[in-house]
Design a protein around this motif. Structure first.
Motif, mmCIF file in Angstrom:
data_model
loop_
_atom_site.group_PDB
_atom_site.id
_atom_site.type_symbol
_atom_site.label_atom_id
_atom_site.label_comp_id
_atom_site.label_asym_id
_atom_site.label_seq_id
_atom_site.Cartn_x
_atom_site.Cartn_y
_atom_site.Cartn_z
ATOM 1 N N VAL A 18 0.846 -1.203 0.000
ATOM 2 C CA VAL A 18 0.000 0.000 0.000
ATOM 3 C C VAL A 18 0.881 1.254 0.000
ATOM 4 N N TYR A 19 1.916 1.212 0.822
ATOM 5 C CA TYR A 19 2.864 2.326 0.886
ATOM 6 C C TYR A 19 3.499 2.586 -0.482
ATOM 7 N N SER A 20 3.988 1.525 -1.130
ATOM 8 C CA SER A 20 4.667 1.659 -2.425
ATOM 9 C C SER A 20 3.740 2.257 -3.474
ATOM 10 N N ALA A 21 2.509 1.734 -3.526
ATOM 11 C CA ALA A 21 1.543 2.226 -4.509
ATOM 12 C C ALA A 21 1.172 3.676 -4.239
ATOM 13 N N GLN A 22 1.089 4.056 -2.959
ATOM 14 C CA GLN A 22 0.734 5.434 -2.628
ATOM 15 C C GLN A 22 1.853 6.401 -3.005
ATOM 16 N N VAL A 23 3.107 5.990 -2.832
ATOM 17 C CA VAL A 23 4.228 6.823 -3.270
ATOM 18 C C VAL A 23 4.108 7.112 -4.771
ATOM 19 N N LEU A 24 3.862 6.060 -5.550
ATOM 20 C CA LEU A 24 3.719 6.235 -6.997
ATOM 21 C C LEU A 24 2.476 7.050 -7.336
ATOM 22 N N ALA A 25 1.417 6.888 -6.555
ATOM 23 C CA ALA A 25 0.201 7.680 -6.782
ATOM 24 C C ALA A 25 0.476 9.169 -6.579
ATOM 25 N N GLU A 28 2.257 10.397 -9.699
ATOM 26 C CA GLU A 28 1.331 10.553 -10.821
ATOM 27 C C GLU A 28 0.472 11.799 -10.662
ATOM 28 N N ASP A 29 0.057 12.061 -9.441
ATOM 29 C CA ASP A 29 -0.759 13.249 -9.194
ATOM 30 C C ASP A 29 0.053 14.524 -9.398
ATOM 31 N N ALA A 30 1.301 14.519 -8.937
ATOM 32 C CA ALA A 30 2.153 15.704 -9.044
ATOM 33 C C ALA A 30 2.511 16.026 -10.490
ATOM 34 N N PHE A 31 2.785 14.970 -11.282
ATOM 35 C CA PHE A 31 3.259 15.189 -12.647
ATOM 36 C C PHE A 31 2.173 14.968 -13.701
ATOM 37 N N LYS A 32 0.944 14.691 -13.223
ATOM 38 C CA LYS A 32 -0.216 14.533 -14.125
ATOM 39 C C LYS A 32 0.096 13.564 -15.260
ATOM 40 N N SER A 33 0.612 12.409 -14.878
ATOM 41 C CA SER A 33 1.053 11.454 -15.884
ATOM 42 C C SER A 33 0.954 10.038 -15.345
ATOM 43 N N SER A 34 0.849 9.066 -16.238
ATOM 44 C CA SER A 34 0.842 7.655 -15.861
ATOM 45 C C SER A 34 2.274 7.150 -15.719
ATOM 46 N N THR A 35 2.533 6.405 -14.671
ATOM 47 C CA THR A 35 3.865 5.855 -14.443
ATOM 48 C C THR A 35 4.326 5.019 -15.625
ATOM 49 N N VAL A 313 3.156 10.987 2.642
ATOM 50 C CA VAL A 313 4.190 11.913 3.114
ATOM 51 C C VAL A 313 5.487 11.713 2.333
ATOM 52 N N VAL A 314 5.917 10.455 2.202
ATOM 53 C CA VAL A 314 7.173 10.160 1.506
ATOM 54 C C VAL A 314 7.090 10.570 0.038
ATOM 55 N N GLY A 315 5.960 10.266 -0.607
ATOM 56 C CA GLY A 315 5.790 10.627 -2.005
ATOM 57 C C GLY A 315 5.801 12.126 -2.227
ATOM 58 N N ASN A 316 5.163 12.859 -1.335
ATOM 59 C CA ASN A 316 5.124 14.319 -1.473
ATOM 60 C C ASN A 316 6.488 14.959 -1.291
ATOM 61 N N ILE A 317 7.325 14.362 -0.462
ATOM 62 C CA ILE A 317 8.694 14.870 -0.296
ATOM 63 C C ILE A 317 9.552 14.475 -1.500
ATOM 64 N N ALA A 318 9.453 13.199 -1.894
ATOM 65 C CA ALA A 318 10.316 12.677 -2.959
ATOM 66 C C ALA A 318 9.997 13.271 -4.320
ATOM 67 N N LYS A 319 8.778 13.759 -4.518
ATOM 68 C CA LYS A 319 8.428 14.312 -5.836
ATOM 69 C C LYS A 319 9.268 15.544 -6.183
ATOM 70 N N ASN A 320 9.883 16.156 -5.165
ATOM 71 C CA ASN A 320 10.726 17.337 -5.397
ATOM 72 C C ASN A 320 12.178 16.976 -5.687
ATOM 73 N N ASP A 321 12.505 15.696 -5.588
ATOM 74 C CA ASP A 321 13.872 15.262 -5.867
ATOM 75 C C ASP A 321 14.160 15.436 -7.361
ATOM 76 N N PRO A 322 15.317 15.988 -7.728
ATOM 77 C CA PRO A 322 15.640 16.216 -9.151
ATOM 78 C C PRO A 322 15.595 14.950 -9.991
ATOM 79 N N ILE A 323 16.015 13.816 -9.426
ATOM 80 C CA ILE A 323 16.012 12.565 -10.192
ATOM 81 C C ILE A 323 14.584 12.123 -10.476
ATOM 82 N N VAL A 324 13.720 12.219 -9.466
ATOM 83 C CA VAL A 324 12.315 11.844 -9.656
ATOM 84 C C VAL A 324 11.666 12.769 -10.683
ATOM 85 N N LYS A 325 11.928 14.062 -10.571
ATOM 86 C CA LYS A 325 11.374 15.020 -11.537
ATOM 87 C C LYS A 325 11.796 14.682 -12.956
#
Length: 339
Positions: A18-25, A28-35, A313-325
């Motif tokens: 559940v945690y893993s899927a929520q991070v990816l969710a 997807e929400d931040a970048f408006k795109s499908s993984t 929480v983890v996904g919202n922080i990690a979405k700002n990482d340059p590699i993730v972006k």
């Protein structure tokens, strides 16, 4: 790197997926795109394999999170786990009678999501580890390409059941007269599986002397853990029986495999003739109170809520990482329908 081969890897961990899927969710929400649109290869083991197949089917990750909320309590039969006696009876059955859970609820839930979809229809290259107990050897289910021709006709449901058939938790799975159990026995963290596939027979990452300007010149990996729960034990009885081990044994082998994987990768990176960039997404240590509720098969409302909250929480922080972006800005290179 000018042209990276992009890999998504998702760890095993039961309901902690559940945690893993929520991070990816969150991504997807931040970048408006499908993984699915951003990774050439998707690797996943056990519950991570189910999520990986969801990615390969183009399913929004928020729907995968909801899949766990809707079906987790039935898959892990929460209604019979009332009090310590109920849990003890389940453990006794698991230790000496048969698997702790039936696979009927899991199979029904997977069929509702994937239907009769076959691996050949995958929107991404795939590596889904399982373990072949018939020949006592690792088995990786793949989207067929080039000379590979074994798996395109296998269904998403068959492969999902095989990769997640954790010994003593779920029944052994059989596909084409071959029996399989959980790929977490050797690849709970499938990063090495992904790297190996990238260099497999020099097809995606060619040897340096053969590499042209239009070829892949490196690998980018996004590695998603399941929710990390603090580990550590003290054996009052050093000659433990299986019953004494059973509550921690499978978490220990999964966590041990994941950590050793990270160590081995760090050792081999300097010796490769191409660049590798790995972003590992893990949560900060959770509280002792949370840790009591978060196990690989606790699908209670409290556990599900904790897992989703931590993933958010983890996904919202990690979405700002340059590699993730960068990973979610650049599209994948490979179209599996054209290989």
């Amino acid at each position: 790197m000018k042209k990276p081969f992009k890999i998504l890897c998702i760890d095993g961990g039961g309901i902690k997926g559940v945690y893993s899927a929520q991070v990816l969710a969150e991504f997807e929400d931040a970048f408006k795109s499908s993984t699915s649109e951003h990774f050439d290869l998707v690797c996943g083991t056990s519950t991570g394999g189910i999520i990986a197949l969801g990615v390969a089917a183009g399913i929004p990750m928020k729907d995968v999170v909801q899949f766990y909320f809707d079906n987790g309590p039935k898959i892990f039969t929460q209604r019979w786990k009332i009090g310590k006696l109920g849990e003890w009876l389940f453990t006794l059955k698991q230790a000496i009678v048969r698997s702790k859970y039936s696979d009927k609820s899991l199979k029904k839930a997977l069929e509702a999501v994937f239907g009769t979809k076959i691996i050949g229809s995958s929107q991404n290259l795939l590596c889904i580890p399982a373990y072949n107990i018939t020949t006592s050897s690792p088995r990786i289910f793949k989207k067929d390409y080039r000379h590979l021709n074994q798996d395109d006709e296998k269904t998403f449901v068959e492969v999902a059941l095989a990769t997640s058939a954790a010994p003593t938790y779920f029944p052994v799975q059989e596909i084409d007269s071959v029996q399989y159990v959980d790929g977490g026995l050797y690849a709970n963290n499938p990063v090495l599986v992904g790297i190996t596939e990238a260099v497999f027979n020099g097809y995606w990452i060619k040897p340096k002397e053969e590499r042209g300007d239009d070829d892949f010149d490196g690998v980018q990996i996004l590695s998603i853990s399941s929710c990390v729960v603090p580990k550590g034990d003290y054996a009052k009885r050093k000659r433990r029986s299986f019953m004494r081990w059973i509550s921690t044994l499978f978490d220990d082998y999964g966590e041990g495999q994941s950590k050793s994987n990270d160590f081995f990768i760090k050792q081999i990176l300097p010796h490769l003739d191409f660049e590798i960039e790995i972003k590992r997404i893990e949560n900060n240590p959770i509280s002792c109170i949370q840790a009591k509720k978060v196990t690989m098969d606790n699908a209670s409302k409290a556990s599900l809520s904790i897992l989703k909250g931590i993933g958010s929480v983890v996904g919202n922080i990690a979405k700002n990482d340059p590699i993730v972006k960068n990973l979610y800005t650049e599209k994948k290179t490979i179209d599996p329908s054209k290989i």
